[in-house]
Design a protein around this motif. Structure first.
Motif, PDB file in Angstrom:
ATOM      1  N   LEU A  95       0.829  -1.204   0.000  1.00 36.88           N
ATOM      2  CA  LEU A  95       0.000   0.000   0.000  1.00 36.88           C
ATOM      3  C   LEU A  95       0.867   1.258   0.000  1.00 36.88           C
ATOM      4  CD1 LEU A  95      -2.762  -1.023   2.573  1.00 36.88           C
ATOM      5  CD2 LEU A  95      -3.075  -0.678   0.117  1.00 36.88           C
ATOM      6  N   ALA A  96       1.928   1.256   0.805  1.00 37.75           N
ATOM      7  CA  ALA A  96       2.816   2.424   0.865  1.00 37.75           C
ATOM      8  C   ALA A  96       3.522   2.638  -0.464  1.00 37.75           C
ATOM      9  CB  ALA A  96       3.834   2.231   1.985  1.00 37.75           C
ATOM     10  N   ARG A  97       3.910   1.562  -1.123  1.00 39.64           N
ATOM     11  CA  ARG A  97       4.610   1.679  -2.400  1.00 39.64           C
ATOM     12  C   ARG A  97       3.674   2.100  -3.517  1.00 39.64           C
ATOM     13  NH1 ARG A  97       5.808  -3.222  -6.356  1.00 39.64           N
ATOM     14  NH2 ARG A  97       3.578  -2.792  -6.553  1.00 39.64           N
ATOM     15  N   SER A  98       2.476   1.545  -3.525  1.00 37.40           N
ATOM     16  CA  SER A  98       1.574   1.736  -4.667  1.00 37.40           C
ATOM     17  C   SER A  98       0.695   2.975  -4.549  1.00 37.40           C
ATOM     18  CB  SER A  98       0.667   0.509  -4.820  1.00 37.40           C
ATOM     19  OG  SER A  98      -0.254   0.431  -3.739  1.00 37.40           O
ATOM     20  N   GLY A  99       0.331   3.352  -3.315  1.00 33.83           N
ATOM     21  CA  GLY A  99      -0.603   4.459  -3.139  1.00 33.83           C
ATOM     22  C   GLY A  99      -2.005   4.147  -3.631  1.00 33.83           C
ATOM     23  N   ARG A 100      -2.377   2.850  -3.651  1.00 34.98           N
ATOM     24  CA  ARG A 100      -3.668   2.457  -4.238  1.00 34.98           C
ATOM     25  C   ARG A 100      -4.684   2.020  -3.181  1.00 34.98           C
ATOM     26  NH1 ARG A 100      -2.195  -1.456  -9.266  1.00 34.98           N
ATOM     27  NH2 ARG A 100      -4.388  -1.057  -9.766  1.00 34.98           N
ATOM     28  N   ARG A 101      -4.583   2.581  -1.979  1.00 33.58           N
ATOM     29  CA  ARG A 101      -5.487   2.164  -0.900  1.00 33.58           C
ATOM     30  C   ARG A 101      -6.947   2.308  -1.275  1.00 33.58           C
ATOM     31  NH1 ARG A 101      -8.643   0.285   1.723  1.00 33.58           N
ATOM     32  NH2 ARG A 101      -8.950   0.264   3.994  1.00 33.58           N
ATOM     33  N   GLU A 102      -7.310   3.362  -1.968  1.00 35.08           N
ATOM     34  CA  GLU A 102      -8.723   3.606  -2.279  1.00 35.08           C
ATOM     35  C   GLU A 102      -9.272   2.653  -3.326  1.00 35.08           C
ATOM     36  OE1 GLU A 102     -10.564   5.588  -0.450  1.00 35.08           O
ATOM     37  OE2 GLU A 102      -8.726   5.967   0.697  1.00 35.08           O
ATOM     38  N   GLU A 103      -8.400   1.867  -3.952  1.00 34.33           N
ATOM     39  CA  GLU A 103      -8.859   0.933  -4.991  1.00 34.33           C
ATOM     40  C   GLU A 103      -9.253  -0.425  -4.425  1.00 34.33           C
ATOM     41  OE1 GLU A 103      -6.366   0.620  -8.468  1.00 34.33           O
ATOM     42  OE2 GLU A 103      -5.491   2.588  -8.068  1.00 34.33           O
ATOM     43  N   ILE A 104      -8.953  -0.656  -3.149  1.00 38.28           N
ATOM     44  CA  ILE A 104      -9.218  -1.987  -2.619  1.00 38.28           C
ATOM     45  C   ILE A 104     -10.149  -1.945  -1.408  1.00 38.28           C
ATOM     46  CG2 ILE A 104      -6.986  -2.860  -3.413  1.00 38.28           C
ATOM     47  CD1 ILE A 104      -6.057  -2.802  -0.496  1.00 38.28           C
ATOM     48  N   VAL A 105     -10.887  -3.037  -1.250  1.00 42.77           N
ATOM     49  CA  VAL A 105     -11.649  -3.304  -0.032  1.00 42.77           C
ATOM     50  C   VAL A 105     -10.749  -4.185   0.825  1.00 42.77           C
ATOM     51  CG1 VAL A 105     -13.705  -4.374   0.938  1.00 42.77           C
ATOM     52  CG2 VAL A 105     -13.853  -3.141  -1.236  1.00 42.77           C
ATOM     53  N   LEU A 106     -10.304  -3.647   1.946  1.00 40.87           N
ATOM     54  CA  LEU A 106      -9.303  -4.316   2.777  1.00 40.87           C
ATOM     55  C   LEU A 106      -9.953  -4.893   4.023  1.00 40.87           C
ATOM     56  CD1 LEU A 106      -6.309  -4.967   3.263  1.00 40.87           C
ATOM     57  CD2 LEU A 106      -6.070  -2.708   4.319  1.00 40.87           C
ATOM     58  N   ALA A 107      -9.746  -6.193   4.226  1.00 43.36           N
ATOM     59  CA  ALA A 107     -10.324  -6.884   5.378  1.00 43.36           C
ATOM     60  C   ALA A 107      -9.222  -7.524   6.208  1.00 43.36           C
ATOM     61  CB  ALA A 107     -11.301  -7.957   4.910  1.00 43.36           C
ATOM     62  N   SER A 108      -9.431  -7.549   7.520  1.00 41.92           N
ATOM     63  CA  SER A 108      -8.537  -8.303   8.392  1.00 41.92           C
ATOM     64  C   SER A 108      -9.368  -8.878   9.535  1.00 41.92           C
ATOM     65  CB  SER A 108      -7.384  -7.449   8.914  1.00 41.92           C
ATOM     66  OG  SER A 108      -6.368  -8.276   9.453  1.00 41.92           O
ATOM     67  N   LYS A 109      -8.674  -9.587  10.462  1.00 48.06           N
ATOM     68  CA  LYS A 109      -9.391 -10.309  11.516  1.00 48.06           C
ATOM     69  C   LYS A 109      -8.638 -10.212  12.836  1.00 48.06           C
ATOM     70  CE  LYS A 109     -10.242 -13.919   8.061  1.00 48.06           C
ATOM     71  NZ  LYS A 109      -8.940 -13.739   7.373  1.00 48.06           N
ATOM     72  N   VAL A 110      -9.410 -10.237  13.920  1.00 45.73           N
ATOM     73  CA  VAL A 110      -8.858 -10.303  15.266  1.00 45.73           C
ATOM     74  C   VAL A 110      -8.950 -11.748  15.733  1.00 45.73           C
ATOM     75  CG1 VAL A 110     -11.098  -9.582  16.247  1.00 45.73           C
ATOM     76  CG2 VAL A 110      -9.014  -9.462  17.632  1.00 45.73           C
ATOM     77  N   THR A 111      -7.878 -12.236  16.339  1.00 51.30           N
ATOM     78  CA  THR A 111      -7.780 -13.638  16.732  1.00 51.30           C
ATOM     79  C   THR A 111      -8.660 -13.959  17.934  1.00 51.30           C
ATOM     80  OG1 THR A 111      -5.490 -13.634  15.979  1.00 51.30           O
ATOM     81  CG2 THR A 111      -6.150 -15.457  17.394  1.00 51.30           C
ATOM     82  N   GLY A 112      -9.375 -15.083  17.862  1.00 48.59           N
ATOM     83  CA  GLY A 112     -10.175 -15.557  18.980  1.00 48.59           C
ATOM     84  C   GLY A 112      -9.328 -16.286  20.006  1.00 48.59           C
ATOM     85  N   LYS A 113      -9.971 -16.767  21.045  1.00 46.22           N
ATOM     86  CA  LYS A 113      -9.295 -17.452  22.141  1.00 46.22           C
ATOM     87  C   LYS A 113      -8.486 -18.640  21.626  1.00 46.22           C
ATOM     88  CE  LYS A 113     -10.332 -19.716  26.565  1.00 46.22           C
ATOM     89  NZ  LYS A 113     -11.437 -20.171  27.455  1.00 46.22           N
ATOM     90  N   SER A 114      -7.214 -18.709  22.047  1.00 43.93           N
ATOM     91  CA  SER A 114      -6.360 -19.809  21.612  1.00 43.93           C
ATOM     92  C   SER A 114      -5.148 -19.886  22.527  1.00 43.93           C
ATOM     93  CB  SER A 114      -5.899 -19.598  20.167  1.00 43.93           C
ATOM     94  OG  SER A 114      -4.816 -18.705  20.106  1.00 43.93           O
ATOM     95  N   ALA A 115      -4.287 -20.862  22.237  1.00 42.53           N
ATOM     96  CA  ALA A 115      -3.058 -21.034  23.012  1.00 42.53           C
ATOM     97  C   ALA A 115      -1.896 -20.238  22.431  1.00 42.53           C
ATOM     98  CB  ALA A 115      -2.689 -22.512  23.071  1.00 42.53           C
TER      99      ALA A 115
END
Length: 344
Positions: A73-93
């Motif tokens: 993203l920093a190199r391309s400058g194309r943040r507005e062209e993508i739908v960006l998804a991520s996740k928070v980790t649930g309970k685990s070891a």
């Protein structure tokens, strides 16, 4: 490329989503950059990540996938062209993640801030709960056993924290992953009760060896406008047929990491062989047939494909243009009747 509305949101996501869980482990940053550039050229606008990626999770690589995406993203400058998804980790070891991840308010806020820093962006279009805190059936687990004493973060605290992130402008929409029909219904109930954000998506496994999403959750997708983000559409690559007969292709995921055994065994292999033979009978690539089936489902919002080589990536994206005939669809249903969900 076709696009579908993600739930009740204003996000239009490509039918094919670019999965990223191999970046930083099986794929280098340069290879990941090449994948992103090619995917966007093909009309893909949706990229899915997670704070625990790459997989298999390890302390020394945790967060590398998001870091790679942030560098792109920093190199391309194309943040507005993508739908960006991520996740928070649930309970685990995984105690290297905040001393042991939980879906509490404090941890969710901290996790989001860390993801935003690695991704080098001010906001996420979609932020998802990776799996429930509570002990329930996900990742292929069967034989539900209820535990009243289960030490879990309440769904109300989880969704309330997500609502704060939306209010702060750090997250646009929220989703869940590896969830059950009860879990989804509870998220919807809490959203209505407290005027919190409604979940717009469920990221669960869905493929020819595991169509369990159709039992309960598919109806929610239609009636409540909560689309499926299908992961493992090729069942860890098994549905390509490359592992049949005990084959272990060099560099392949199941060759490198034997821990991924969910889609292996006598019955899954028999079902896979039947699907591969059906594809070849109709002069189709087995992997593309499997992906095209997922693409054709009306409750699908987006199909999350992953690849470790550009050849795989190109073939997987090209499944978008594969239309399955009525004979092929009838053949798929006949095989499913013989081998119903051998890998739930």
């Amino acid at each position: 490329m076709d696009y579908r509305r993600l739930g009740h949101s204003d996000l239009e996501v490509s039918l094919i989503c670019l999965g990223t869980m191999t970046w930083g482990q099986q794929n280098t940053e340069a290879e990941a950059f090449e994948q992103i550039d090619y995917a966007l050229d093909q009309g893909i606008n949706f990229i899915d990540a997670a704070e625990m990626y790459p997989v298999p999770p390890m302390a020394e690589t945790q967060g590398a996938t998001e870091t790679i995406i942030g560098n792109w993203l920093a190199r391309s400058g194309r943040r507005e062209e993508i739908v960006l998804a991520s996740k928070v980790t649930g309970k685990s070891a995984m105690d290297w993640i905040r001393g042991g991840p939980r879906l509490t308010r404090q941890q969710i806020v901290e996790a989001c801030e860390d993801s935003l820093q690695r991704l080098q962006t001010d906001f996420l279009d979609l932020y998802q709960v990776h799996w429930p805190d509570r002990a329930t059936n996900f990742f292929g687990k069967l034989g539900y056993q209820h535990r009243e004493d289960d030490d879990v973060a309440e769904l109300g605290e989880t969704l309330g924290a997500l609502a704060e992130l939306v209010e702060a402008g750090k997250v646009r929409y929220v989703g869940i992953s590896n969830e059950t029909p009860w879990g989804l219904s509870e998220y919807l109930r809490l959203a209505h009760q407290h005027d919190w954000p409604r979940v717009v998506s469920v990221q669960n496994p869905y493929n020819l060896l595991n169509r369990s999403y159709e039992i309960g959750l598919a109806e929610f997708s239609w009636r409540e406008r909560v689309g499926l983000l299908a992961y493992s559409p090729l069942a860890f690559g098994v549905l390509s047929g490359k592992y049949l007969g005990g084959e272990k292709p060099e560099g392949a995921r199941l060759t490198l990491f034997e821990r991924f055994s969910r889609y292996t065994g006598e019955i899954p292999e028999a079902a896979t062989r039947a699907y591969v033979e059906l594809a070849r009978e109709h002069k189709l690539d087995p992997a593309q047939m499997a992906l095209a089936y997922v693409n054709s489902r009306g409750f699908l919002a987006s199909n999350i494909i992953g690849a470790t080589t550009m050849e795989q990536l190109k073939a997987n994206i090209a499944s978008h243009d594969v239309a399955l005939s009525s004979k092929v669809l009838k053949g798929i249903e006949a095989i499913h009747q013989r081998y119903p969900n051998p890998c739930p």
